[in-house]
Every structure is written in C-alpha cells, then in structure tokens.
Design an enzyme around this catalytic site. Structure first.
Site, mmCIF file in Angstrom:
data_model
loop_
_atom_site.group_PDB
_atom_site.id
_atom_site.type_symbol
_atom_site.label_atom_id
_atom_site.label_comp_id
_atom_site.label_asym_id
_atom_site.label_seq_id
_atom_site.Cartn_x
_atom_site.Cartn_y
_atom_site.Cartn_z
ATOM 1 N N CYS A 113 3.992 -5.515 16.260
ATOM 2 C CA CYS A 113 3.518 -4.463 17.159
ATOM 3 C C CYS A 113 2.090 -4.702 17.256
ATOM 4 O O CYS A 113 1.170 -4.926 15.982
ATOM 5 C CB CYS A 113 3.798 -2.964 16.716
ATOM 6 N N CYS A 132 -0.973 -2.815 15.261
ATOM 7 C CA CYS A 132 -0.363 -2.402 13.974
ATOM 8 C C CYS A 132 -1.061 -3.522 12.930
ATOM 9 O O CYS A 132 -0.889 -4.588 13.055
ATOM 10 C CB CYS A 132 1.079 -2.223 13.505
ATOM 11 N N CYS A 160 3.364 8.385 1.271
ATOM 12 C CA CYS A 160 3.938 7.267 2.434
ATOM 13 C C CYS A 160 4.005 5.947 1.696
ATOM 14 O O CYS A 160 2.990 5.579 1.142
ATOM 15 C CB CYS A 160 2.763 7.371 3.402
ATOM 16 N N GLU A 209 0.866 -1.208 -0.157
ATOM 17 C CA GLU A 209 0.193 0.024 -0.012
ATOM 18 C C GLU A 209 0.731 1.266 0.120
ATOM 19 O O GLU A 209 1.934 1.205 0.548
ATOM 20 C CB GLU A 209 -0.871 0.082 1.247
ATOM 21 N N CYS A 231 5.519 -7.337 7.682
ATOM 22 C CA CYS A 231 6.337 -6.836 8.804
ATOM 23 C C CYS A 231 6.873 -7.839 9.819
ATOM 24 O O CYS A 231 5.890 -8.886 10.025
ATOM 25 C CB CYS A 231 5.957 -5.709 9.380
ATOM 26 N N CYS A 233 -1.667 2.652 6.679
ATOM 27 C CA CYS A 233 -1.011 1.675 5.876
ATOM 28 C C CYS A 233 -1.459 0.297 6.583
ATOM 29 O O CYS A 233 -1.483 -0.126 7.885
ATOM 30 C CB CYS A 233 0.062 1.669 5.701
#
Ligand code: SAH
Length: 344
Positions: free
Chosen positions: A116, A119, A105, A92, A112, A333
C-alpha cells in the site's frame, strides 16, 4: 531448529508430554506456565523436574521479544515498542489505554507484501511471517514490562493477518483459551487489506471478533492507485465477501478509510462510498492519513473530514473519525521499524 513451545496448544503439548513418558498432569502445569503465567524460559517452571525441563529444552525453545526501544507518549501515555526477535528482525507493538482497559496493537508479520503506497510497513517489503508464539510474546512482553493485564487485542500492526492465516488462527485460539489469558473474542479486532478468499474462510469460523477492512476508496479505480491488492482481488469481489461475512457472522464490519487530501476525500467520493455500502451491517472509521515521511500524502482538512461524515450519515452510514493516540511518538505502526532499518 527447535520449535517455539509458545505456539503449541494444550492438546499438542499433552501429546508431547505423553510421548516423553511423563504423567499427563504435567502438561497442564507446563501449559499454565507458558500461557497463563507467561514465562520466558523453562528455568522459571519451578514445579517441573529438571529432567523434564531439559528434555523439553532439547526439542523446544522460547522465541522471546527483547525491548529494543520504548517510547511513551507525554500526551496520553500510549506506549510504543520496537521489539527485536531471535533472528535479529524487528517488529512494533503499541499499547493504548482506554476507559475500558488496555489494548495492544501487534504486528503479524515482519514487513508486508501488500505494498500500500501510504503505509510505512510496506517499506522494505516482506521478510517473514510471525509464529503464534512470537505474536503472543509481543503481548506478554508488554504486559510484563508495564505490569498490566491487556484485555483488548488489535491485529493492525505491521503485516497482513490474513496472509499469515494459520498462525493468526492459532494465536486467536491461544489468547482466548480460558486456561491461558482467557481474552474475550469480542475484544479482538483483525484488520485486512482484503484477501478475499480468506475473508470467506474466516466467515465460516464464526469467531465473534471484529473484522476491519481497509477500504480507503469508494471504487476500484481509486483503490488500485494506492492498494495493489485491489488488482488481484477487485473492489466488487471484496464488497461481496464483506456482505457475506456480515450476513454469516451477524457482526458489523468496520471499514477503515484513510482520508487523503485531494485523493479520496471529495463529496462525490463520500456519496459513492455511501452507495456501495448501502444496506450492509457496517461502520466507517475515518482516519486522517498519517504522512509517512517517504510518501507525499497529506491529511484531509478538518472541514473535509466533517463534510465527509455528514454525507455518510445523511445516507444512513454510521461513521466516526478515529481518535489519534500517541501522535508525539509516531505511534502508527511501521514507522519506527522503517527508521531503524534506515539507520541499519
Ligand atoms: N494489513 C492490514 C493491517 C495492518 S495496517 C490492513 O491492511 O488492514 C492497519 C491500518 O492502518 C490499515 O487500515 C492501513 O490501511 C492503515 N494505514 C496504513 N498506513 C496508514 C497511514 N499512513 N495513515 C493512515 N492509516 C494507515
């Protein structure tokens, strides 16, 4: 598999052209097609012979982004893209309009590793790094689609930029090259969850970009509950690295602090945060946490946000609440990709 030609810097390209026995000025022409005019294929290089184009296409490719989904905010014109990549993965990017121009961005990884808990990008884990060329493709594809020149870049999409260090450094080299997009390093922000050794490495490069650090807590105990990275690189080590970064580069660090109701938004948290940041060249960016469907975190109330800022300000720490853009299109995102993955 052929290499993505967009990831090459000028010196590497020039070497390749020399090795193919073509005159050196061809390297400048080709580099300009790729980095300045942002073409997506060798066919578009109309002043380059068919022979050279076909030799290059045997060795190199363009890993382009295709627009899979495009959402435009009715509130503020923010545009969110879900791009599909050459291997069927998705990333994205978000384009925002500000008084000073356009900012994008971008994602730096597919998925990832950092995990977290608040997130959306952590959902589904890590898939792979993006190359410098693929990150450029996010920017170039958006520019072309919107017919605009983007002059600010934020590395705050999906992924941890300092976990993809070399490719991100190459992206920075290419996007700021005066023979390419010539973006100012001052117009670039890089956000990290706190990979301590790489903050030191970045500091030594003295790049003049803005470093954002996702802190989200005033101490290690609270931080470890939502950010597993804090267990590997502890809070005190992180703040030490941040102080070193600010002192070495002379650049103000921007600390991101997602305010989560009842978790990290008490008066005591604000006082503790002010205490640990005392004397550091920095700014605190408060973000009312975005409730990602999969998590139960709630935004802090407006009263809490105001009170938190007041305490920081009273303790000489500058702080602002980040303006929310694109709230009607889930612009944060990770959310679009996560929903795409669910649908399969
Ligand atoms: N990996 C990098 C950059 C990507 S995240 C980093 O951690 O900084 C970009 C920013 O959005 C980070 O500050 C991240 O902590 C924050 N963020 C992620 N999910 C969020 C949410 N649900 N609400 C508010 N901020 C969030």
């Amino acid at each position: 598999m052929p290499e993505d030609i967009r990831s090459k810097n000028f010196a590497e390209l020039a070497e390749e052209i020399k090795a193919l026995n073509f005159p050196s000025f061809r390297a400048g022409q080709i580099y300009s097609w790729i980095q300045e005019k942002c073409v997506d294929s060798f066919d578009e290089m109309t002043n380059i012979s068919k022979d050279l184009r076909s030799k290059l296409s045997e060795r190199y490719c363009f890993n382009n982004c295709q627009i899979n989904t495009k959402l435009v905010s009715k509130i503020d014109g923010t545009v969110k893209y879900l791009f599909s990549l050459h291997d069927g993965e998705y990333v994205e990017s978000v384009v925002m309009k500000y008084k000073y121009g356009y900012s994008i961005c971008i994602s730096t990884q597919v998925g990832c590793k950092m995990g977290c808990t608040f997130c959306a990008s952590a959902i589904g884990g890590f898939v792979r790094n993006l190359t410098a060329g693929e990150m450029l493709a996010e920017i170039f594809t958006a520019q072309k689609d919107l017919g605009i020149k983007i002059n600010h870049l934020v590395l705050m999409g999906t992924g941890e930029p300092l976990d993809n260090f070399d490719n991100v450094m190459r992206l920075l080299e290419l996007i700021t090259d005066e023979k390419g997009q010539n973006m100012s390093m001052r117009h670039i922000s890089l956000s990290t969850c706190g990979i301590v050794p790489n903050i030191y490495e970045l500091a030594e490069k003295k790049l003049g970009l803005t470093l954002s650090v996702s802190l989200h807590a005033p101490n290690g105990d609270i931080r470890s509950k939502s950010m597993p990275v804090n267990i590997k690189y502890d809070f005190d080590e992180l703040l030490k690295a941040c102080r070193y970064y600010a002192n070495t580069t002379g650049r103000r660090i921007s600390f991101e602090y997602a305010m989560i109701r009842g978790f990290n938004d008490s008066d005591e948290c604000a006082r503790e945060l002010a205490h640990v940041l005392r004397g550091m060249l920095c700014h605190v960016n408060l973000i009312p946490v975005n409730s990602v469907r999969e998590t139960e975190y709630k935004k802090s109330t407006l009263d809490r946000q105001k009170r938190f800022i007041d305490i920081l300000t009273a303790n000489s720490i500058t702080a602002t609440v980040r303006r929310t853009l694109g709230s009607d299109i889930n612009a944060s995102c990770g959310q679009l990709r996560a929903s795409k993955r669910k649908r399969g």
